[in-house]
Each structure stands twice: as C-alpha cells, then as structure tokens.
Design an enzyme around this catalytic site. Structure first.
Site, PDB file in Angstrom:
ATOM      1  N   ARG A  16     154.163  61.449  79.463  1.00  0.00           N
ATOM      2  CA  ARG A  16     155.437  62.159  79.639  1.00  0.00           C
ATOM      3  C   ARG A  16     156.499  61.527  78.741  1.00  0.00           C
ATOM      4  O   ARG A  16     157.667  61.427  79.118  1.00  0.00           O
ATOM      5  CB  ARG A  16     155.881  62.094  81.087  1.00  0.00           C
ATOM      6  CG  ARG A  16     155.944  60.695  81.633  1.00  0.00           C
ATOM      7  CD  ARG A  16     156.800  60.685  82.854  1.00  0.00           C
ATOM      8  NE  ARG A  16     156.735  59.404  83.501  1.00  0.00           N
ATOM      9  CZ  ARG A  16     157.592  59.018  84.403  1.00  0.00           C
ATOM     10  NH1 ARG A  16     158.577  59.807  84.748  1.00  0.00           N
ATOM     11  NH2 ARG A  16     157.487  57.846  84.961  1.00  0.00           N
ATOM     12  N   ARG A  47     164.998  55.655  75.283  1.00  0.00           N
ATOM     13  CA  ARG A  47     164.818  54.213  75.439  1.00  0.00           C
ATOM     14  C   ARG A  47     164.651  53.537  74.084  1.00  0.00           C
ATOM     15  O   ARG A  47     164.054  54.116  73.177  1.00  0.00           O
ATOM     16  CB  ARG A  47     163.575  54.005  76.301  1.00  0.00           C
ATOM     17  CG  ARG A  47     163.175  52.584  76.526  1.00  0.00           C
ATOM     18  CD  ARG A  47     162.212  52.499  77.682  1.00  0.00           C
ATOM     19  NE  ARG A  47     160.817  52.659  77.277  1.00  0.00           N
ATOM     20  CZ  ARG A  47     159.805  52.734  78.129  1.00  0.00           C
ATOM     21  NH1 ARG A  47     160.015  52.706  79.428  1.00  0.00           N
ATOM     22  NH2 ARG A  47     158.568  52.857  77.697  1.00  0.00           N
ATOM     23  N   ARG A  49     151.481  47.746  73.679  1.00  0.00           N
ATOM     24  CA  ARG A  49     151.196  47.217  75.011  1.00  0.00           C
ATOM     25  C   ARG A  49     149.852  46.492  74.988  1.00  0.00           C
ATOM     26  O   ARG A  49     149.032  46.760  74.082  1.00  0.00           O
ATOM     27  CB  ARG A  49     151.108  48.383  76.026  1.00  0.00           C
ATOM     28  CG  ARG A  49     152.314  49.293  76.011  1.00  0.00           C
ATOM     29  CD  ARG A  49     151.937  50.696  76.524  1.00  0.00           C
ATOM     30  NE  ARG A  49     153.038  51.654  76.344  1.00  0.00           N
ATOM     31  CZ  ARG A  49     153.923  51.965  77.277  1.00  0.00           C
ATOM     32  NH1 ARG A  49     153.834  51.442  78.476  1.00  0.00           N
ATOM     33  NH2 ARG A  49     154.886  52.824  77.036  1.00  0.00           N
ATOM     34  N   ASP A  92     149.099  48.232  80.954  1.00  0.00           N
ATOM     35  CA  ASP A  92     149.803  49.203  80.105  1.00  0.00           C
ATOM     36  C   ASP A  92     151.320  49.023  80.225  1.00  0.00           C
ATOM     37  O   ASP A  92     152.073  49.600  79.450  1.00  0.00           O
ATOM     38  CB  ASP A  92     149.409  50.638  80.465  1.00  0.00           C
ATOM     39  CG  ASP A  92     149.560  50.933  81.946  1.00  0.00           C
ATOM     40  OD1 ASP A  92     148.982  50.188  82.761  1.00  0.00           O
ATOM     41  OD2 ASP A  92     150.265  51.894  82.295  1.00  0.00           O
ATOM     42  N   ASN A  93     151.747  48.229  81.176  1.00  0.00           N
ATOM     43  CA  ASN A  93     153.179  47.978  81.338  1.00  0.00           C
ATOM     44  C   ASN A  93     153.540  46.565  80.889  1.00  0.00           C
ATOM     45  O   ASN A  93     154.562  46.016  81.327  1.00  0.00           O
ATOM     46  CB  ASN A  93     153.604  48.191  82.793  1.00  0.00           C
ATOM     47  CG  ASN A  93     153.515  49.655  83.197  1.00  0.00           C
ATOM     48  OD1 ASN A  93     153.592  50.544  82.352  1.00  0.00           O
ATOM     49  ND2 ASN A  93     153.351  49.904  84.480  1.00  0.00           N
TER      50      ASN A  93
HETATM   51  P1  AMP Z   1     153.638  54.388  84.659  1.00  0.00           P
HETATM   52  O1  AMP Z   1     153.261  54.214  86.076  1.00  0.00           O
HETATM   53  O2  AMP Z   1     154.993  55.004  84.460  1.00  0.00           O
HETATM   54  O3  AMP Z   1     153.478  53.145  83.853  1.00  0.00           O
HETATM   55  O4  AMP Z   1     152.645  55.481  84.077  1.00  0.00           O
HETATM   56  C1  AMP Z   1     151.248  55.325  84.052  1.00  0.00           C
HETATM   57  C2  AMP Z   1     150.642  56.475  83.285  1.00  0.00           C
HETATM   58  O5  AMP Z   1     150.909  57.717  83.926  1.00  0.00           O
HETATM   59  C3  AMP Z   1     151.173  56.640  81.870  1.00  0.00           C
HETATM   60  O6  AMP Z   1     150.098  57.081  81.075  1.00  0.00           O
HETATM   61  C4  AMP Z   1     152.211  57.723  82.022  1.00  0.00           C
HETATM   62  O7  AMP Z   1     152.467  58.410  80.810  1.00  0.00           O
HETATM   63  C5  AMP Z   1     151.564  58.611  83.056  1.00  0.00           C
HETATM   64  N1  AMP Z   1     152.541  59.401  83.819  1.00  0.00           N
HETATM   65  C6  AMP Z   1     153.429  58.954  84.726  1.00  0.00           C
HETATM   66  N2  AMP Z   1     154.169  59.960  85.222  1.00  0.00           N
HETATM   67  C7  AMP Z   1     153.752  61.101  84.613  1.00  0.00           C
HETATM   68  C8  AMP Z   1     154.118  62.483  84.699  1.00  0.00           C
HETATM   69  N3  AMP Z   1     155.074  62.916  85.515  1.00  0.00           N
HETATM   70  N4  AMP Z   1     153.451  63.345  83.911  1.00  0.00           N
HETATM   71  C9  AMP Z   1     152.486  62.942  83.073  1.00  0.00           C
HETATM   72  N5  AMP Z   1     152.096  61.671  82.963  1.00  0.00           N
HETATM   73  C10 AMP Z   1     152.707  60.742  83.713  1.00  0.00           C
HETATM   74 MG    MG Z   2     154.012  52.643  82.081  1.00  0.00          MG
END
Ligand code: AMP
Ligand code: MG
Length: 481
Positions: free
Chosen positions: A89, A172, A179, A245-246
């Site tokens: 996203r 951002r 990562r 990934d974070n």
């Molecule tokens: P995060 O928990 O934000 O680090 O995201 C983990 C993964 O989920 C990453 O690949 C994000 O791009 C994906 N992701 C999180 N929220 C969404 C969303 N609303 N739509 C699509 N992908 C998402």
């Molecule tokens: Mg993330």
C-alpha cells in the site's frame, strides 16, 4: 518549483520492484505539511500545497521526473517467514538529494493497491497516518534516527475500517527504504547475483567507504541498530512490530504501527493487540534486534567468504558483537540520564537496582528521570511522590548519592537528557480522536508542539508531563492499516 528527483533505485535495481502508479485521490487535501522537511529538501511549500503537489503527494499523478515503484521485500513476521511481502500500500515516488547533500526517499503510504497487496485494500486512514507523523517528529526531536513525514493528506475517499474512516496518505522521507527483508527476498529465491547487486547498492548508499567489504557492511548495520535500540530503550519506546521487514539498513526507526511509549516501567510492557506472547515487549527489543540481524547475516553469507564455514564464523562473530555494542550505548545513555559522570564498576548494578524497584511499583519511567533531576536540584518531593513504597527508593538514593559524590549530580545536564514530554498514550489518543473523528486539529498541534521541544518544559504544558488519568484504563494499540 517541484521535486528534483534523481532515482537511483529505479535506475540501478531493475528487477527489485514493479513500476507502479497510485490511485487517483478524488479530493486530495493537505492536513499537515512539514515545513522543516520541505525546507531540508529544498521543496517549495506553495507547490506542495497546489493541486499538482497534492496529486503528487497522494500518488495519483506522479510528477514528470518521478519513477514511482513498489519495492519487493520479504520478512519474518512474529518469527514466521513470509517470502513475499513488498509494498502493498505504498510507493517509492523517487529520491531527492537534500540541501545537506543526503539522498532521501520520498515514499507514499496509502496510495492504493499494488502487485504486493495480497488481500489488502492498499489504503491508509487518517488516524494511523497522523500517528506516524507525530511519532516520527517526536523521535526526531528526542535525537533518535527515524523516518519523518513530509506531509499528511486526506484523499476524499471513505475507507472501511470497522466503519467508514477518512482515507489518507502519508508522504514519508527516509534515508532509504532498504530493509532486512529486502535482502531476505532475494536470498530466499537463491538469487545470488541480485543479492550482490543489492548489497553493493546498499553499501554505496549508506557505507560508501566499505565498497566490496560485505562483512564490514554487516558490522556497520549492526552498530547502527545497536545504537538505535539503546536509544529506544532510553526513552521507553516500544516499536511493537519488529518484524524483519520493519528493520532498516540505515538505522532509522521505520513503520510506526502499534508502537507506544511506556508509562509504568516494566521489561514485560506490551501495547500491541496482536503481540499476544509479548515477543516485541519493551525488554525483548535488544534480543529481537539481534535475531533480526542474524537473519540479515544469513543472507550475506555467500558474499562474506567463499568458504561457507569461514563465512558462518565471521558472520556469527559480527552478530555476537551486537549485544556488547548495545550494552555500551545503553550504559552510556543510562549514566547520563542518572547524572553519573565517568564510568565506575558498580554502575550496572546501580542502574539495575532502580529499574527493579521501578518495575515492582510500576513507576512512570519518564517522570522518574525528571523527578531525579529535580532531586539533583535539591527538590526531593516529586521523586518520593512517584513511589508507593518509599523505603526501597530511600535505600537506592543513598547509593546514588555516594556515586554522584559530594558535589551532587549536574541537574542541568540531566535535564538535557531526560525528556519532559513524550507521546503519552492518552494524549496521542485524544489528539487522534479529535482529528479523525471531529476534524479538530488543535489538540494534535498542541501535542506536536510539546513533542518538538521535549527537553524544555514550558508554561501551559504542565498536563503533558502527567501520567494518564485512572479512568484511561489499560491501553492497547492496533496495527495501523
Ligand atoms: P506493516 O505491518 O505495515 O509493516 O505491513 C506488513 C505488510 O503488509 C507490508 O507488505 C504492507 O505493504 C502490507 N500491508 C499492510 N496494510 C496493507 C493494506 N491495507 N493493503 C495492502 N497491503 C498492506
Ligand atoms: Mg512495514
């Protein structure tokens, strides 16, 4: 004047991303524009605020010289490996070399679905976007490396998140979006050439003096992370979702989802609703960082030495170096917080002693250090007021007084190392609620103003130093999707 992009990721890393465009936002509106960052980047705020600028910042109409793309990455999430995550996203809009000569990514979070979206809608909503904006600014003001927001915009769309919510995009800025998970993506696919290409790119971007030295690169990332996690611990920051990934290669804090600042001290403190086993609890953060760095090390083995056993030996040594480096940064910072000058044998035990007492009584972490600063200045009342059982405090204070010596601790130096204002959970919630539910940005702006000068208490901000009221109850954070 618009963006002057120079897009090395797009140019040099073909095959590491998908060129992609964001969704067209029906009515992009600026909610917050970070003038400091715009200035650093040499961007004209009038342009950013124009229809063209707002369309660019929400992802729907990339400027001519942008090269918007969704990056591929993998990651261990709560210990389990996902071979393909990627920007689901978000888009890397492009890179800008700032006035100081540093290359910075401009990245849009919430710009729509991409080939990496899996089941997600690719969107973000205003509350979490404002939360990330606020947290980034707070961390920066605390002197902690972090991504920061250039802008927060609403899109004019309604997004369903347990009811309709205002859609939003966070623009951002980061020194890169490489990562640990980016390396894992190519390692898991056995793409050795791509891995070398990625490592060379990362080295050129973050450690140019280490060209060709992959072990040195691993060590540099380890040093940055050791320092970063120590800084988190000093201010009571809990990231909440330290998946690989974070975790950045740059050493910047990234992806403020369910993060929160600790109030009552405890190694076991967790706020994230999805972290049921406390994997990412406050006190676990150093161990988890090291675990994540071991995952990075694994991806680099083939580059570190031709002989596999030799590569494993070198990489293991590097990863084992994390904890001593973390401890060193942590101890140095804790000494400064406690007003201890120089380094003495018993410092570790002295620090552990007060933390144990604080944990037993769940003493407010931030307030403790401010109150100890007052104690150093001759006012002992605030400190004693924080402890329900004063006896253990008195015993510890006697040790502290011997350690700081007859001239006492330097209260001014301590005040400069112990923030008065942190993003307290109840204040963050109130500010986000007012903004996202009632369109009232005033509480957000006042909180942001406190957090941007965290070491300088000001008249009119007394309430920002206080703990949550009793009726706030136990606090839970949610992944900001
Ligand atoms: P995060 O928990 O934000 O680090 O995201 C983990 C993964 O989920 C990453 O690949 C994000 O791009 C994906 N992701 C999180 N929220 C969404 C969303 N609303 N739509 C699509 N992908 C998402
Ligand atoms: Mg993330």
């Amino acid at each position: 004047m618009g963006f002057r992009f120079d897009n090395t990721y797009a140019r040099d890393l073909d095959g590491f991303y998908v060129p992609w465009a964001g969704d067209k936002a029906p009515a992009p509106a600026m909610v917050l524009l970070n003038h400091d960052i715009a200035d650093e980047l040499g961007l004209d705020t009038a342009y950013l605020n124009s229809p063209e600028g707002r369309a660019a910042l929400t992802g729907g109409a990339a400027p001519d010289n942008a090269a918007p793309l969704a990056q591929a990455y993998a990651g261990h999430q709560f210990g389990g490996f996902s071979p393909q995550l990627g920007d689901g996203r978000a888009l890397l809009l492009g890179e800008v070399v700032d006035k100081a000569g540093h290359r910075r990514d401009i990245y849009l979070k919430g710009s729509g679905r991409t080939p990496f979206s899996r089941g997600g809608d690719g969107k973000a909503v205003l509350g979490p976007v404002l939360r990330e904006y606020l947290m980034g600014e707070a961390m920066h003001a605390l002197g902690i490396p972090t991504t920061r927001a250039l802008a927060a915009l609403t899109t004019g769309e309604e997004i369903n998140r347990e009811g309709p919510k205002p859609g939003a995009v966070l623009a951002r800025v980061a020194s890169s979006h490489l990562r640990v998970g980016t390396f894992q993506f190519f390692a898991a696919r056995g793409e050795a050439d791509k891995l070398r290409q990625l490592a060379d790119y990362a080295i050129a971007r973050h450690d140019p003096e280490l060209a060709g030295n992959y072990l040195g690169f691993l060590e540099a990332v380890i040093v940055r992370q050791a320092k970063l996690i120590a800084q988190w611990m000093h201010v009571g920051f809990i990231h909440g979702v330290m998946n690989t990934d974070n975790m950045t290669i740059s050493g910047e804090t990234i992806d403020y989802g369910p993060c929160a600042f600790m109030d009552g001290y405890g190694e076991d403190v967790v706020f994230s609703s999805i972290d049921r086993n406390g994997r990412y609890a406050y006190g676990n953060q150093p161990v988890i960082a090291q675990w994540n760095l071991a995952r990075l090390a694994e991806t680099l083995l083939g580059l570190i030495a031709d002989d596999e056993n030799e590569a494993i030996r070198l990489a293991t040594n590097a990863v084992n170096g994390f904890m001593p480096k973390f401890r060193e940064h942590w101890l140095t910072g804790m000494r400064a917080k406690l007003g201890l000058t120089g380094a003495q044998q018993g410092d570790d035990a002295l620090i552990a002693g007060i933390l144990e007492v604080m944990q037993a009584q769940r003493v407010d972490y931030t307030q403790f250090f401010r109150a100890l600063t007052r104690q150093a200045a001759g006012d002992s009342a605030p400190l004693h007021a924080l402890f329900s059982d004063g006896a253990s405090l008195t015993t510890w204070l006697a040790r502290w007084e011997i350690r700081v010596g007859p001239s006492g601790a330097d209260a001014a130096a301590m005040a400069a190392r112990n923030p008065a204002y942190i993003p307290r959970n109840h204040l963050v919630e109130a500010a986000l609620n007012a903004a996202a539910k009632h369109g009232d940005m005033a509480p957000f702006h006042k909180l942001l103003s406190a957090l941007t000068s965290p070491y300088a208490p000001r008249d009119g901000f007394e309430a920002y130093e206080l703990a949550a009221p009793q009726d706030f109850g136990p606090y839970q954070t949610f992944c900001g999707t």
